[in-house]
Design a protein around this motif. Structure first.
Motif, mmCIF file in Angstrom:
data_model
loop_
_atom_site.group_PDB
_atom_site.id
_atom_site.type_symbol
_atom_site.label_atom_id
_atom_site.label_comp_id
_atom_site.label_asym_id
_atom_site.label_seq_id
_atom_site.Cartn_x
_atom_site.Cartn_y
_atom_site.Cartn_z
ATOM 1 N N ASP A 152 0.831 -1.201 0.000
ATOM 2 C CA ASP A 152 0.000 0.000 0.000
ATOM 3 C C ASP A 152 0.867 1.252 0.000
ATOM 4 O O ASP A 152 0.469 2.284 -0.546
ATOM 5 C CB ASP A 152 -0.905 0.027 1.236
ATOM 6 C CG ASP A 152 -1.876 -1.144 1.275
ATOM 7 O OD1 ASP A 152 -2.556 -1.366 0.253
ATOM 8 O OD2 ASP A 152 -1.931 -1.830 2.316
ATOM 9 N N LEU A 153 2.044 1.152 0.615
ATOM 10 C CA LEU A 153 2.940 2.292 0.763
ATOM 11 C C LEU A 153 4.381 1.813 0.698
ATOM 12 O O LEU A 153 4.730 0.813 1.325
ATOM 13 C CB LEU A 153 2.696 2.992 2.113
ATOM 14 C CG LEU A 153 3.692 4.059 2.538
ATOM 15 C CD1 LEU A 153 3.640 5.269 1.601
ATOM 16 C CD2 LEU A 153 3.429 4.489 3.986
ATOM 17 N N VAL A 154 5.213 2.539 -0.064
ATOM 18 C CA VAL A 154 6.647 2.279 -0.100
ATOM 19 C C VAL A 154 7.362 3.521 0.417
ATOM 20 O O VAL A 154 7.218 4.616 -0.144
ATOM 21 C CB VAL A 154 7.143 1.955 -1.525
ATOM 22 C CG1 VAL A 154 8.668 1.815 -1.540
ATOM 23 C CG2 VAL A 154 6.491 0.682 -2.035
ATOM 24 N N VAL A 155 8.114 3.357 1.479
ATOM 25 C CA VAL A 155 8.917 4.432 2.058
ATOM 26 C C VAL A 155 10.366 4.129 1.687
ATOM 27 O O VAL A 155 10.938 3.141 2.159
ATOM 28 C CB VAL A 155 8.748 4.484 3.591
ATOM 29 C CG1 VAL A 155 9.601 5.605 4.181
ATOM 30 C CG2 VAL A 155 7.279 4.669 3.967
ATOM 31 N N HIS A 156 10.950 4.958 0.814
ATOM 32 C CA HIS A 156 12.237 4.573 0.239
ATOM 33 C C HIS A 156 13.345 5.585 0.502
ATOM 34 O O HIS A 156 13.109 6.780 0.666
ATOM 35 C CB HIS A 156 12.094 4.341 -1.272
ATOM 36 C CG HIS A 156 11.730 5.572 -2.051
ATOM 37 N ND1 HIS A 156 12.666 6.459 -2.534
ATOM 38 C CD2 HIS A 156 10.522 6.053 -2.441
ATOM 39 C CE1 HIS A 156 12.061 7.434 -3.194
ATOM 40 N NE2 HIS A 156 10.760 7.215 -3.152
ATOM 41 N N ASP A 157 14.565 5.062 0.504
ATOM 42 C CA ASP A 157 15.765 5.876 0.655
ATOM 43 C C ASP A 157 16.164 6.497 -0.672
ATOM 44 O O ASP A 157 15.741 6.055 -1.746
ATOM 45 C CB ASP A 157 16.930 5.017 1.160
ATOM 46 C CG ASP A 157 16.780 4.627 2.620
ATOM 47 O OD1 ASP A 157 15.983 5.277 3.321
ATOM 48 O OD2 ASP A 157 17.456 3.677 3.056
ATOM 49 N N GLY A 158 17.054 7.495 -0.604
ATOM 50 C CA GLY A 158 17.547 8.150 -1.801
ATOM 51 C C GLY A 158 18.482 7.293 -2.618
ATOM 52 O O GLY A 158 18.632 7.503 -3.825
ATOM 53 N N LEU A 159 19.143 6.311 -1.989
ATOM 54 C CA LEU A 159 20.097 5.471 -2.698
ATOM 55 C C LEU A 159 19.425 4.334 -3.469
ATOM 56 O O LEU A 159 20.105 3.591 -4.173
ATOM 57 C CB LEU A 159 21.127 4.887 -1.722
ATOM 58 C CG LEU A 159 22.147 5.886 -1.163
ATOM 59 C CD1 LEU A 159 23.094 5.185 -0.191
ATOM 60 C CD2 LEU A 159 22.937 6.557 -2.283
ATOM 61 N N VAL A 160 18.128 4.201 -3.337
ATOM 62 C CA VAL A 160 17.426 3.186 -4.127
ATOM 63 C C VAL A 160 17.443 3.625 -5.588
ATOM 64 O O VAL A 160 17.082 4.749 -5.926
ATOM 65 C CB VAL A 160 15.979 3.013 -3.636
ATOM 66 C CG1 VAL A 160 15.226 2.034 -4.537
ATOM 67 C CG2 VAL A 160 15.967 2.525 -2.194
ATOM 68 N N GLY A 161 17.878 2.740 -6.479
ATOM 69 C CA GLY A 161 18.031 3.082 -7.886
ATOM 70 C C GLY A 161 16.714 3.421 -8.568
ATOM 71 O O GLY A 161 15.652 2.895 -8.217
ATOM 72 N N ASP A 162 16.793 4.300 -9.580
ATOM 73 C CA ASP A 162 15.598 4.686 -10.331
ATOM 74 C C ASP A 162 14.938 3.480 -10.992
ATOM 75 O O ASP A 162 13.708 3.415 -11.104
ATOM 76 C CB ASP A 162 15.967 5.717 -11.395
ATOM 77 C CG ASP A 162 16.353 7.064 -10.802
ATOM 78 O OD1 ASP A 162 15.978 7.324 -9.638
ATOM 79 O OD2 ASP A 162 17.040 7.844 -11.491
ATOM 80 N N GLY A 163 15.757 2.528 -11.452
ATOM 81 C CA GLY A 163 15.206 1.339 -12.075
ATOM 82 C C GLY A 163 14.381 0.516 -11.118
ATOM 83 O O GLY A 163 13.367 -0.097 -11.502
ATOM 84 N N VAL A 164 14.788 0.479 -9.856
ATOM 85 C CA VAL A 164 14.015 -0.236 -8.840
ATOM 86 C C VAL A 164 12.710 0.501 -8.555
ATOM 87 O O VAL A 164 11.637 -0.105 -8.485
ATOM 88 C CB VAL A 164 14.843 -0.402 -7.551
ATOM 89 C CG1 VAL A 164 13.983 -1.014 -6.438
ATOM 90 C CG2 VAL A 164 16.065 -1.282 -7.799
ATOM 91 N N LEU A 165 12.782 1.811 -8.409
ATOM 92 C CA LEU A 165 11.576 2.601 -8.140
ATOM 93 C C LEU A 165 10.570 2.484 -9.275
ATOM 94 O O LEU A 165 9.356 2.552 -9.053
ATOM 95 C CB LEU A 165 11.949 4.066 -7.913
ATOM 96 C CG LEU A 165 12.796 4.365 -6.676
ATOM 97 C CD1 LEU A 165 13.133 5.851 -6.616
ATOM 98 C CD2 LEU A 165 12.081 3.922 -5.402
#
Length: 265
Positions: free
Chosen positions: A36-49
């Motif tokens: 329902d919600l993804v709380v992500h860090d800045g180092l997570v790659g754009d391809g993953v997002l």
């Protein structure tokens, strides 16, 4: 009024790996589509997002050195609050949640709040970056032990780093760019040879990755001269000069872009 969801909430601490989307685990990829919600860090790659469906809400809590979008205490409160409301919450973290990812603190917060929480490991930067660069972290002839340290630790000069690098050992330093000179000076002061090989892997596992190699005594100069940008990993030890890496990337001190070499990793 706080919105509630029909099913019990659950928190997932998920490792996104070192950047490349195809290094994400199958479990992690599945959770991104069901959250329902993804709380992500800045180092997570754009391809993953990009794998997160449009209907899934995202919140970025990107952190940089000395500058935080959201303090850790606020992140803890956020993920606990949203999980208590009945949401399936994925806390998406670069690399592995339990290796310099503060996942342990978030797990503690979940336990204290009494909410269900599961940890999904990810490929940590040390494994991903070293593999792409052709640098074995262990090798029967060169290294039988590996240590991971954080280069941003407080009171660096007071740390005892003796035995972390040198004969038969590999030292992997996360978040060490800003303190590269101090790290080299500290290791040398603690007895490590100034001539020990060092590799710096910038933006590892991505198409923009590059590897720079030098000797420990010249680490700080290399980082400054080449304007190395975060995220980057520093690998100290004889394995940094393994023949396979030299064949692919040139002699020590030479900068190479991994997308320009013929070797396959």
């Amino acid at each position: 009024m706080e919105k509630t969801f029909p099913s019990p909430g659950k928190l997932w601490l998920v490792g996104a790996g070192p950047g490349a989307p195809d290094l994400l685990t199958l479990r992690a990829a599945r959770l991104l589509t069901s959250a329902d919600l993804v709380v992500h860090d800045g180092l997570v790659g754009d391809g993953v997002l990009a794998l997160i469906p449009p209907h899934v809400e995202r919140i970025s809590v990107a952190k940089q050195r000395s500058r935080h979008t959201m303090k850790q205490e606020m992140i803890n409160e956020l993920i606990v609050r949203e999980t208590r409301a009945g949401r399936q919450v994925v806390r998406l973290k670069g690399g592995d949640p339990f290796i310099f990812g503060r996942g342990g603190e978030e797990l503690d917060a979940a336990r204290e709040a009494g909410i269900a929480c599961e940890v999904v490991p990810g490929i940590t930067a040390a494994a991903g970056c070293a593999a792409q660069a052709g640098l074995p972290l262990t090798h029967r002839e060169d290294a039988s032990a590996v240590s991971f340290v954080a280069g941003q630790c407080k009171d660096l000069t007071d740390q005892d780093w003796s035995g972390l690098a040198g004969h038969g050992r590999t030292l992997v330093i996360y978040m060490g760019l800003a303190t590269a000179t101090a790290i080299a000076d500290k290791l040398i002061a603690d007895g490590v040879s100034p001539a020990l090989p060092v590799a710096v892997v910038e933006r590892g596992t991505t198409a923009e990755a590059r590897v720079l190699r030098t000797l420990l005594t010249d680490l700080g100069d290399l980082v400054a001269r080449e304007q190395v940008q975060s995220p980057a990993l520093i690998i100290v030890g004889k394995v940094a000069a393994r023949a396979d890496a030299l064949d692919c990337l040139g002699a020590p001190g030479v900068t190479a872009s991994l997308k320009d070499v013929a070797c396959e990793f």
